[in-house]
Design an enzyme around this catalytic site. Structure first.
Site, PDB file in Angstrom:
ATOM      1  N   ARG A   1       0.817  -1.249  -0.037  1.00 32.18           N
ATOM      2  CA  ARG A   1       0.063   0.220   0.036  1.00 32.18           C
ATOM      3  C   ARG A   1       1.016   1.183   0.392  1.00 32.18           C
ATOM      4  O   ARG A   1       1.731   1.309   0.836  1.00 32.18           O
ATOM      5  CB  ARG A   1      -0.615  -0.169   1.341  1.00 32.18           C
ATOM      6  CG  ARG A   1      -1.497   1.355   1.419  1.00 32.18           C
ATOM      7  CD  ARG A   1      -3.105   0.995   2.798  1.00 32.18           C
ATOM      8  NE  ARG A   1      -3.606   2.005   2.611  1.00 32.18           N
ATOM      9  CZ  ARG A   1      -3.505   3.316   3.787  1.00 32.18           C
ATOM     10  NH1 ARG A   1      -2.070   3.659   4.614  1.00 32.18           N
ATOM     11  NH2 ARG A   1      -3.966   4.014   4.032  1.00 32.18           N
TER      12      ARG A   1
ATOM     13  N   HIS B   1      -2.767  11.011   1.019  1.00 30.73           N
ATOM     14  CA  HIS B   1      -2.384  10.658   1.769  1.00 30.73           C
ATOM     15  C   HIS B   1      -1.508  12.295   2.568  1.00 30.73           C
ATOM     16  O   HIS B   1      -0.720  11.826   2.725  1.00 30.73           O
ATOM     17  CB  HIS B   1      -1.025   9.458   2.072  1.00 30.73           C
ATOM     18  CG  HIS B   1      -1.525   9.640   3.249  1.00 30.73           C
ATOM     19  ND1 HIS B   1      -0.911   7.719   3.683  1.00 30.73           N
ATOM     20  CD2 HIS B   1      -0.862   9.310   4.627  1.00 30.73           C
ATOM     21  CE1 HIS B   1      -0.878   7.914   4.652  1.00 30.73           C
ATOM     22  NE2 HIS B   1      -0.707   8.620   5.468  1.00 30.73           N
TER      23      HIS B   1
ATOM     24  N   GLU C   1      -8.089   8.384   5.699  1.00 30.79           N
ATOM     25  CA  GLU C   1      -7.953   9.589   6.963  1.00 30.79           C
ATOM     26  C   GLU C   1      -7.694  10.881   7.330  1.00 30.79           C
ATOM     27  O   GLU C   1      -7.843  11.259   7.061  1.00 30.79           O
ATOM     28  CB  GLU C   1      -6.248   9.575   8.310  1.00 30.79           C
ATOM     29  CG  GLU C   1      -5.990   7.983   8.361  1.00 30.79           C
ATOM     30  CD  GLU C   1      -4.915   7.640   9.604  1.00 30.79           C
ATOM     31  OE1 GLU C   1      -4.249   8.668  10.047  1.00 30.79           O
ATOM     32  OE2 GLU C   1      -4.673   6.554   9.747  1.00 30.79           O
TER      33      GLU C   1
ATOM     34  N   ASN D   1      -7.945   1.914  10.091  1.00 37.59           N
ATOM     35  CA  ASN D   1      -6.587   2.219  10.125  1.00 37.59           C
ATOM     36  C   ASN D   1      -6.799   2.206  12.246  1.00 37.59           C
ATOM     37  O   ASN D   1      -7.029   2.566  12.271  1.00 37.59           O
ATOM     38  CB  ASN D   1      -5.652   3.303  10.494  1.00 37.59           C
ATOM     39  CG  ASN D   1      -4.985   3.257   8.232  1.00 37.59           C
ATOM     40  OD1 ASN D   1      -5.260   1.897   7.860  1.00 37.59           O
ATOM     41  ND2 ASN D   1      -4.938   4.589   8.320  1.00 37.59           N
TER      42      ASN D   1
ATOM     43  N   TYR E   1      -4.328   2.528  15.666  1.00 36.88           N
ATOM     44  CA  TYR E   1      -3.907   2.554  16.998  1.00 36.88           C
ATOM     45  C   TYR E   1      -3.520   2.266  17.840  1.00 36.88           C
ATOM     46  O   TYR E   1      -2.256   1.480  18.396  1.00 36.88           O
ATOM     47  CB  TYR E   1      -2.974   3.405  16.587  1.00 36.88           C
ATOM     48  CG  TYR E   1      -2.372   3.499  15.010  1.00 36.88           C
ATOM     49  CD1 TYR E   1      -0.373   3.570  14.814  1.00 36.88           C
ATOM     50  CD2 TYR E   1      -1.946   3.946  13.716  1.00 36.88           C
ATOM     51  CE1 TYR E   1       0.033   3.014  13.111  1.00 36.88           C
ATOM     52  CE2 TYR E   1      -2.213   3.856  12.585  1.00 36.88           C
ATOM     53  CZ  TYR E   1      -0.883   3.355  12.368  1.00 36.88           C
ATOM     54  OH  TYR E   1       0.128   3.882  11.158  1.00 36.88           O
TER      55      TYR E   1
ATOM     56  N   GLU F   1      -3.826  -0.720   8.848  1.00 37.56           N
ATOM     57  CA  GLU F   1      -2.345   0.408   9.497  1.00 37.56           C
ATOM     58  C   GLU F   1      -2.165  -0.068   9.924  1.00 37.56           C
ATOM     59  O   GLU F   1      -3.698  -0.035  10.837  1.00 37.56           O
ATOM     60  CB  GLU F   1      -2.272   1.846   9.251  1.00 37.56           C
ATOM     61  CG  GLU F   1      -1.532   2.458   7.401  1.00 37.56           C
ATOM     62  CD  GLU F   1      -1.460   4.322   7.828  1.00 37.56           C
ATOM     63  OE1 GLU F   1      -1.244   4.553   9.317  1.00 37.56           O
ATOM     64  OE2 GLU F   1      -1.630   4.893   7.339  1.00 37.56           O
TER      65      GLU F   1
HETATM   66  C1  FCB Z   1      -1.680   7.359  10.271  1.00 34.10           C
HETATM   67  C2  FCB Z   1      -1.085   7.942   9.343  1.00 34.10           C
HETATM   68  C3  FCB Z   1       0.433   7.926   7.924  1.00 34.10           C
HETATM   69  C4  FCB Z   1       1.226   7.359   9.828  1.00 34.10           C
HETATM   70  C5  FCB Z   1       0.533   6.910  11.173  1.00 34.10           C
HETATM   71  C6  FCB Z   1       1.443   6.654  11.878  1.00 34.10           C
HETATM   72  O1  FCB Z   1      -2.297   8.312  11.075  1.00 34.10           O
HETATM   73  O2  FCB Z   1      -1.614   7.855   7.862  1.00 34.10           O
HETATM   74  O3  FCB Z   1       0.986   8.718   7.452  1.00 34.10           O
HETATM   75  O4  FCB Z   1       1.555   8.731  10.167  1.00 34.10           O
HETATM   76  O5  FCB Z   1      -0.657   7.557  11.454  1.00 34.10           O
END
Ligand code: FCB
Length: 477
Positions: free
Chosen positions: A78, A122, A167, A297, A299, A374
């Site tokens: 990607r 992006h 995002e 995505n 985290y 992600e």
């Molecule tokens: C996301 C982004 C990516 C990177 C990660 C850590 O928000 O899409 O570009 O910065 O976080």
């Protein structure tokens, strides 16, 4: 005896990057300036004054990078196209040299048996479009559709998945609300206008790509949906805070994209900021197109508390510091610190949130295929005396989050792939090169790439589709 956990054979293993974060060659090959060039070159906005001028020099080193992807046994890669590299001003003339770069890249990926998963946006908006109002200006969405059409014509069916936006939450709220991302504006109304114009851009671009490549073409969008909890689930104030945050963070995107209308409660919540009259007749129909893959995505998680007073939300996104909140109209909502452990970003490590997110999407939208586009972690890495990077914490992070994806899959959620963020250490936006997310280390002096232990670990997973133990690092790959 421990049982080995397996993924289906057709589960897609990949890794992700973005143009501004890795390419460098900022003024080569006819590329025009983007808002991130302007932002990073403005003193004081990016840590250590770092810029994407050179980044990982991927623009010149892409053959080596493809070789790494191949050796990692990945099914897909990607990456994003830099709009100002292919259309320097964001409208009008296209730049053949820029287009040729991506054509060559896509062809080389296909030759190597790696599926190209393209993101069209992006975050690197051509600066000329920002000068005309950026995402707060409706015209940007129309221009984006023209750029998308051209890319579909040029790259055609070699692209496996077309992701319109990465995002849009960040583009709108961090770019125009808290200002910790380019273009660095702190204008609540512009942030909400940007939300709508980004949604519109997705719909128009998806339609343009389908017109060129047919109905079967896989269109996608990647969202950073927020998994948010309440300080006190019994408190009505906290319940309302959660509803409002979920509205701004998730439903302002999911509902128009997948259901074809805006959520009334969110329009109502924000009426003190705007009357949303920039939504024109027919827009919600344009936004609502079939999305073959919804990119997710993930985290970390967050927790909110309703305070009933205007004592301010904090910038809880970990992307930078600002006295302006990205949470438009939510000054009475407080973000609470999350219990650890945390990554170097200050983000809490909570793999259960991944399962929760996927399962809740699966329940709400059972026919919608999902892909984790992600997931990953920044830690302070060191090169050991043996020349290796023993990034045990990243291996553990990946292991636990991938296991969490498998939990969702086993619970019946249609999740089809996982992309590790990131293939390479790279320019981490407002944090510059200080935050390393790569499974491959980049030495910024020499631009040499070194596989971290996480890369060896991930390569084995991608080869076998079985989740290796965290201690299973096989350098012989
Ligand atoms: C996301 C982004 C990516 C990177 C990660 C850590 O928000 O899409 O570009 O910065 O976080």
């Amino acid at each position: 005896m421990t049982t080995v956990r397996s993924f289906p054979a057709d589960f897609v293993w990949g890794s992700a990057t973005a143009a501004y974060q890795i390419e460098g060659a900022a003024s080569e090959g006819g590329r025009g300036p983007s808002i991130w060039d302007t932002y990073s070159h403005t003193p004081g906005l990016v840590k250590n004054g770092d810029t994407g001028d050179v980044a990982d020099d991927h623009y010149h080193r892409w053959p080596e990078d493809i070789e790494h992807i191949r050796k990692l046994n990945l099914d897909a890669y990607r990456f994003s196209i830099s709009w100002p590299r292919v259309q320097p001003g964001g409208s009008g003339e296209f730049n053949p040299e820029g287009i040729a770069f991506y054509k060559t890249l896509v062809a080389a990926l296909v030759d190597a048996g790696i599926k190209p998963v393209v993101t069209l946006y992006h975050w690197d908006l051509p600066q000329e479009l920002e000068d005309q109002g950026g995402w707060a200006n409706r015209q940007t969405a129309l221009n984006f559709a023209e750029y998308a059409r051209k890319m579909a014509e040029e790259l055609g069916n070699d692209v496996d998945v077309w992701t319109t936006l990465n995002e849009p939450w960040c583009s709108a709220y961090l770019g125009y609300g808290s200002g910790v991302h380019a273009p660095g504006r702190t204008e609540p109304v512009s942030a909400l206008r940007a939300v709508h114009h980004l949604n519109l851009a997705h719909g128009l671009a998806g339609r343009a790509i389908r017109e060129v490549l047919g109905e079967e073409t896989q269109i996608s969008i990647t969202l950073n949906l927020h998994v948010t909890r309440m300080a006190d689930p019994h408190s009505l104030q906290d319940q309302d805070a959660l509803r409002r945050i979920d509205g701004l963070a998730n439903r302002l995107f999911l509902v128009p994209l997948l259901e074809g209308h805006y959520p009334d409660d969110v329009l109502e919540d924000t009426k003190g900021v705007t009357d949303w009259s920039f939504i024109e007749d027919g827009d919600t129909e344009l936004i609502h197109i079939p999305v073959q893959i919804l990119g997710v995505n993930y985290y970390s998680t967050g927790m909110v508390q309703g305070t009933g007073a205007g004592d301010g939300t904090s910038d809880n996104d970990g992307h930078g510091n600002s006295s302006h909140s990205p949470w438009i109209g939510s000054e009475d909502i407080k973000w609470l610190p999350m219990p650890g452990p945390h990554t170097q970003m200050g983000w809490n490590i909570d793999p259960g949130g991944m399962t929760e997110l996927l399962v809740s999407l699966g329940k709400k939208y059972p026919d919608q295929p999902l892909m984790v586009t992600e997931n990953g972690a920044a830690f302070i890495d060191e090169v050991s005396a043996d020349g290796r990077v023993h990034d045990d914490r990243r291996v553990a992070y990946l292991h636990d989050h991938i296991a969490a994806v498998l939990d969702a899959h086993d619970a019946g959620v249609d999740v089809r792939g996982y992309f590790a963020w990131s293939l390479l250490d790279n320019f981490e936006w407002a944090w510059g090169y200080e935050r390393r997310f790569g499974i491959i280390r980049v030495d910024y002096e020499t631009l040499k790439r070194i596989w971290k232990d996480s890369a060896f670990w991930y390569a084995k997973l991608a080869r076998t589709s079985e989740l290796p133990a965290t201690t299973d690092i096989d350098y012989a790959i």
